[in-house]
Scaffold this motif. Structure first.
Motif, PDB file in Angstrom:
ATOM      1  N   SER A   1       1.746  17.479  45.494  1.00 21.83           N
ATOM      2  CA  SER A   1       0.689  16.664  46.358  1.00 21.83           C
ATOM      3  C   SER A   1       0.969  16.083  47.593  1.00 21.83           C
TER       4      SER A   1
ATOM      5  N   ASN B 265      -7.274   9.807  36.695  1.00 29.33           N
ATOM      6  CA  ASN B 265      -7.856  11.166  36.606  1.00 29.33           C
ATOM      7  C   ASN B 265      -8.129  11.486  38.338  1.00 29.33           C
ATOM      8  N   PRO B 266      -8.169  12.872  38.408  1.00 29.47           N
ATOM      9  CA  PRO B 266      -8.280  13.417  39.687  1.00 29.47           C
ATOM     10  C   PRO B 266      -9.871  12.693  40.214  1.00 29.47           C
TER      11      PRO B 266
ATOM     12  N   ARG C  28      -0.755  10.760  39.421  1.00 32.35           N
ATOM     13  CA  ARG C  28      -0.859  11.266  37.857  1.00 32.35           C
ATOM     14  C   ARG C  28      -0.938  10.097  36.885  1.00 32.35           C
TER      15      ARG C  28
ATOM     16  N   GLN D 272      -7.699  11.825  46.014  1.00 29.44           N
ATOM     17  CA  GLN D 272      -7.953  10.838  44.997  1.00 29.44           C
ATOM     18  C   GLN D 272      -8.266   9.319  45.240  1.00 29.44           C
TER      19      GLN D 272
ATOM     20  N   GLY E 275     -10.392  17.388  47.031  1.00 32.76           N
ATOM     21  CA  GLY E 275      -9.270  16.998  46.409  1.00 32.76           C
ATOM     22  C   GLY E 275      -8.494  15.719  46.557  1.00 32.76           C
TER      23      GLY E 275
ATOM     24  N   HIS F 204      -2.964  16.241  41.869  1.00 29.77           N
ATOM     25  CA  HIS F 204      -3.586  14.875  42.535  1.00 29.77           C
ATOM     26  C   HIS F 204      -2.546  13.969  42.738  1.00 29.77           C
TER      27      HIS F 204
ATOM     28  N   ALA G 128      -0.626  18.754  37.100  1.00 31.56           N
ATOM     29  CA  ALA G 128      -1.518  18.160  38.040  1.00 31.56           C
ATOM     30  C   ALA G 128      -1.093  17.886  39.366  1.00 31.56           C
TER      31      ALA G 128
END
Length: 247
Positions: free
Chosen positions: A100, A41-42, A9, A185, A183, A6, A4
């Motif tokens: 990220s 979650n994203p 996580r 968060q 994209g 983002h 992931a």
């Protein structure tokens, strides 16, 4: 989600940390976070619950653990007036996404006045900040969000609706949607059924049970507002006097 991208996580207790009988570990949502951890979650995640349920404590601790100032601002802000934050941020471990971005911003309603002063006293060398103190409370909030929530990163908000009208709340929903689509968060504690209605967002309800996923339609907050707006007198007759005030 091993790959992931983002910013955050997972949030979990740091090594050796176990829930104790001291505040804020006594808050069910905090105890659950330390015991079970929380996968973020994203996109946008809302924390919704009554006052004292722990949503602001969680957002504050996660924001500070990420590297944001506890009194608001970006990862570069160092505003400190009076330390009131809990020690929970020191007890958390954040698992970041692969590659990220490190950018972020913490919007905290109760400290924004001091943050505006901080910006005036520490002007940027490469940008001209709006004159937030010359705006109304709501205008300054919305301008700050529109002006600063532009980079790819991690955005934490603590009850942004406290200064916003209905239409301004809708504008914030649009900003959060654009952040998610680009994209970024978002983690937001809110009492607003308007803001929490963002389609596609993750909603976590905090309370005596700890933390549980839910839907907008099933939120107690939403059910209460719907019921109140349909018939305010059902609620008001229990809390205001039946006789008119004496002249």
């Amino acid at each position: 989600m091993p790959f992931a991208t983002h910013p955050v996580r997972r949030v979990a207790a740091a090594e050796g940390i176990r829930p104790s009988g001291a505040w804020p570990h006594t808050i069910p949502a905090v105890r659950q976070l330390l015991t079970d951890g929380l996968d973020l979650n994203p996109g946008v995640t809302f924390l919704v619950g009554e006052n004292g349920a722990g949503k602001s404590t969680l957002v504050e601790a996660i924001a500070v653990a990420y590297g944001l100032s506890p009194e608001g601002g970006s990862t570069g802000a160092r505003l400190t007036t009076r330390a009131t934050e809990s020690s929970l941020s020191d007890e958390l471990r954040l698992t970041r996404g692969v590659g990220s971005k490190r950018a972020g911003f913490f919007l905290r309603a109760e400290t924004m006045h001091g943050f505006y002063t901080y910006l005036e006293q520490n002007p940027s060398s490469y940008r001209q900040d709006p004159r937030f103190h010359e705006m109304s409370h709501g205008e300054s909030f919305l301008t700050l969000i529109e002006d600063r929530f532009t980079r790819h990163g991690f955005y934490c908000l603590d009850e942004p609706e406290s200064a916003l009208s209905f239409s301004s709340s809708l504008a914030v929903v649009g900003v959060l949607d654009q952040l998610a689509r680009s994209g970024s968060q978002v983690l937001c504690a809110t009492h607003s059924p308007v803001i929490a209605a963002l389609p596609g967002a993750t909603i976590l309800e905090v309370g005596d049970w700890g933390i549980r996923p839910t839907t907008w339609e099933d939120l107690q907050l939403v059910q209460n507002w719907k019921s109140y707006l349909q018939d305010p007198t059902r609620y008001l007759r229990h809390i205001i006097a039946s006789e008119p005030p004496q002249p």
